[in-house]
Design a protein around this motif. Structure first.
Motif, mmCIF file in Angstrom:
data_model
loop_
_atom_site.group_PDB
_atom_site.id
_atom_site.type_symbol
_atom_site.label_atom_id
_atom_site.label_comp_id
_atom_site.label_asym_id
_atom_site.label_seq_id
_atom_site.Cartn_x
_atom_site.Cartn_y
_atom_site.Cartn_z
ATOM 1 N N LYS B 50 0.830 -1.212 0.000
ATOM 2 C CA LYS B 50 0.000 0.000 0.000
ATOM 3 C C LYS B 50 0.861 1.257 0.000
ATOM 4 N N GLY B 219 -13.879 9.493 6.892
ATOM 5 C CA GLY B 219 -13.388 8.810 5.699
ATOM 6 C C GLY B 219 -14.176 9.116 4.441
ATOM 7 N N GLU B 220 -13.477 9.123 3.325
ATOM 8 C CA GLU B 220 -14.140 9.285 2.032
ATOM 9 C C GLU B 220 -13.340 8.529 0.980
ATOM 10 N N PHE B 221 -14.057 7.756 0.165
ATOM 11 C CA PHE B 221 -13.387 7.048 -0.921
ATOM 12 C C PHE B 221 -13.217 7.994 -2.101
ATOM 13 N N GLY B 224 -13.006 6.269 -7.247
ATOM 14 C CA GLY B 224 -13.805 5.048 -7.384
ATOM 15 C C GLY B 224 -13.454 3.937 -6.416
ATOM 16 N N GLY B 225 -13.029 4.303 -5.205
ATOM 17 C CA GLY B 225 -12.709 3.286 -4.195
ATOM 18 C C GLY B 225 -11.231 2.919 -4.171
ATOM 19 N N ARG B 226 -10.432 3.572 -5.025
ATOM 20 C CA ARG B 226 -8.988 3.235 -5.095
ATOM 21 C C ARG B 226 -8.175 3.958 -4.023
ATOM 22 N N ILE B 227 -8.722 5.055 -3.502
ATOM 23 C CA ILE B 227 -8.029 5.803 -2.442
ATOM 24 C C ILE B 227 -9.026 6.021 -1.298
ATOM 25 N N ILE B 228 -8.536 5.841 -0.072
ATOM 26 C CA ILE B 228 -9.366 6.214 1.074
ATOM 27 C C ILE B 228 -8.653 7.381 1.761
ATOM 28 N N THR B 282 -4.565 6.484 1.896
ATOM 29 C CA THR B 282 -3.907 5.228 1.531
ATOM 30 C C THR B 282 -4.511 4.712 0.224
ATOM 31 N N ALA B 283 -3.702 3.984 -0.500
ATOM 32 C CA ALA B 283 -4.170 3.370 -1.752
ATOM 33 C C ALA B 283 -3.409 2.077 -1.941
ATOM 34 N N ALA B 284 -4.049 1.129 -2.621
ATOM 35 C CA ALA B 284 -3.357 -0.122 -2.927
ATOM 36 C C ALA B 284 -2.267 0.189 -3.940
ATOM 37 N N SER B 286 -1.210 -1.537 -6.348
ATOM 38 C CA SER B 286 -1.598 -1.858 -7.739
ATOM 39 C C SER B 286 -2.400 -0.738 -8.383
ATOM 40 N N ALA B 287 -3.204 -0.032 -7.582
ATOM 41 C CA ALA B 287 -3.997 1.069 -8.136
ATOM 42 C C ALA B 287 -3.080 2.220 -8.539
ATOM 43 N N LYS B 290 -1.069 1.175 -11.608
ATOM 44 C CA LYS B 290 -1.897 1.192 -12.812
ATOM 45 C C LYS B 290 -2.088 2.626 -13.301
#
Lengths: 206, 296
Positions: B50, B219-221, B224-228, B282-284, B286-287, B290
């Motif tokens: 992450k 919290g807020e995504f 499209g859910g790739r970052i919180i 935070t973000a994965a 892979s996101a 990409k």
């Protein structure tokens, strides 16, 4: 003399206001009824949500099958109950990258009670705890347990025999749900149909 | 003929230089949108899972008798590895530009003499004290620095959002700066660091400190859910201890350091506090990867 009369009328007005306040409090204890008669003993409500979704800002989670089992009874004239089961299946999100890996209710049973707000009946469910693990290689919360906690208030309709939870019902009852310490939105319509002794009998709250 | 040859060589060299610049440009991350905050995340590193970016916008650090408000943003950034199932902590990876924890000097109220006007003092008194005691000569700044390698930082996303236990453990040292103090005036060191065990839950410090509570934030995504993104995430610790200051005053250290230590007062556990109010993202990996590949 005039002053005395004014003082008396002010005191009477204050008394009237107090009485009105107590009257409101007294009416804030509705009971479960079947065919217009107060429920004696207990009954089970079993159903599936017509529509239900929870939104953490930026992402909405929906479950195609949102089932519930609630045991209801009246105690000292007030409707009470317990949510005893809440199986959730086929849950998805509106995000391309986040899926629902696991979801489940925790610390059941959750206590419930009936109340009246502005002459409308509401059901309050306390101690809600639902754990969600989102998955997805690109999902920001991949593998992280997100826990939804709090109290929810839903408006009961005696006409449609449903309980509706939405932003308005949460505001009216002063309840809220949180996930990741953030206030979240939960919308849902839940039929209040009896499943045991009072099956197919008209249910109402008053 | 000779002149023409030279021109050809020069043009070729220029072309090579431009091509090299072009290639350098390609190798650099070109993240877009909300992903740009992860530009220094080591997302090409195999063990990173992450990306983490946290900006402390406000808060305070109380070290003994000195209270330093955080007025200038401090950034903590890098990558986090897989979660250890037993401890629920992830290993931390340094930022690619080497600036894992930004060195942001914060003004120490009262400066070198430690004279802080009472809150009820007239505005003019406050202004004069600030002018005379917090200028470039008598003013003191305090800078948080990592005392050890970034790999000694531990993070737990579970504890951060769950508002329980330690969410961020960080070995730090505090640098006190002033023309009189020299360049080596520190509280804490690599061998004797201050260990912050920050929580978004509630602390249980030894006295005289009392329990304080943090918060996971709102919290807020994003994307499209790739970052919180967690805004107003409040990390607190008031159980830490700090060693005495060392190296203050250059060659006059034997004189100056004791003065600084008497100014700080007791810095044992129960006398210090850290309250950091952050925007944590935070973000994965892979996101982020990409997003980088989609924008060469």
């Amino acid at each position: 003399m005039k002053t005395k009369a004014t003082a008396i009328s002010t005191a009477l007005a204050a008394l009237a206001v107090l009485c009105a306040m107590f009257a409101t409090s007294a009416s804030a204890a509705p009971a479960w009824k079947f065919e217009g008669k107060s429920l004696e003993g207990s009954e089970v409500i079993l159903g599936a949500a017509i529509d239900s979704q929870l939104t953490i800002p930026g992402m909405t989670t929906k479950c195609a099958n949102f089932l519930y089992k609630v045991t209801i009874k009246n105690e000292a004239g007030t409707g009470k109950g317990e949510v005893t089961e809440l199986p959730l299946y086929e849950c998805t999100t509106n995000s391309e990258v986040c899926s629902v890996g696991k979801i489940g209710a925790e610390k059941l049973p959750w206590a419930s009670k009936l109340t009246t707000v502005s002459s409308s009946p509401y059901i309050i469910i306390e101690g809600i705890k639902v754990g969600i693990i989102y998955t997805g290689e690109e999902c920001a919360v991949d593998g992280t347990l997100v826990t939804v906690t709090g109290t929810a208030g839903g408006l009961i309709s005696n006409v449609t025999e449903t309980a509706t939870f939405d932003a308005a019902s949460f505001t009216a009852t002063g309840t809220s749900l949180k996930a990741m310490s953030t206030k979240i939105e939960w919308k849902g319509v839940f039929p209040t149909e009896a499943f045991e002794w009072k099956r197919e009998q008209a249910i109402s709250v008053s | 003929m000779q002149k023409h040859k030279a021109r050809v060589v020069a043009t070729a060299l220029l072309a090579v230089a431009l091509a090299a610049l072009g290639l350098a440009g390609t190798a650099q991350a070109k993240l877009t949108g909300a992903f740009t905050r992860f530009a220094q995340c080591p997302y090409k590193t195999a063990d990173v899972r992450k990306c983490l970016h946290s900006v402390t916008n406000s808060g305070e650090v109380v070290l003994g008798k000195k209270k330093v408000p955080i007025e200038k943003a401090v950034t903590l950034q890098g990558g986090a590895g897989a979660v250890d199932e037993a401890t629920e902590f992830s290993k931390f990876f340094a930022a690619t530009n080497g600036v894992t924890l930004s060195k942001t000097p914060q003004n120490v109220p009262g400066g070198l003499l430690g004279i802080v006007p009472d809150a009820s003092s007239p505005f003019l008194v406050k202004l004069l004290i600030k002018f005379f005691l917090e200028n470039s000569l008598t003013g003191v700044s305090s800078t948080l620095e990592l005392a050890k390698a970034a790999t000694d930082i531990k993070v737990s996303e579970f504890h951060l959002v769950g508002e329980e236990q330690v969410a961020l453990e960080m070995p730090i040292k505090v640098r006190l700066e002033n023309p009189f103090l020299g360049k080596n005036c520190y509280v804490g060191s690599a061998t004797n660091p201050i260990i912050w065990k920050l929580t978004t839950g509630t602390t249980s410090p030894p006295g005289p400190n009392k329990p304080i509570s943090g918060s996971g934030g709102e919290g807020e995504f994003l994307e499209g859910g790739r970052i919180i993104e967690l805004k107003n995430s409040k990390l607190v610790d008031n159980s830490w201890s700090a060693p005495q200051a060392t190296g203050c005053g250059g060659i006059l250290s034997f004189l100056v350091t004791p003065i600084i230590n008497s100014q700080l007062g007791t810095t044992t556990a129960g006398n210090n506090t850290a309250i950091l109010v952050n925007t944590v993202s935070t973000a994965a990996k892979s996101a982020v990867n990409k997003n980088d590949e989609e924008n060469p």
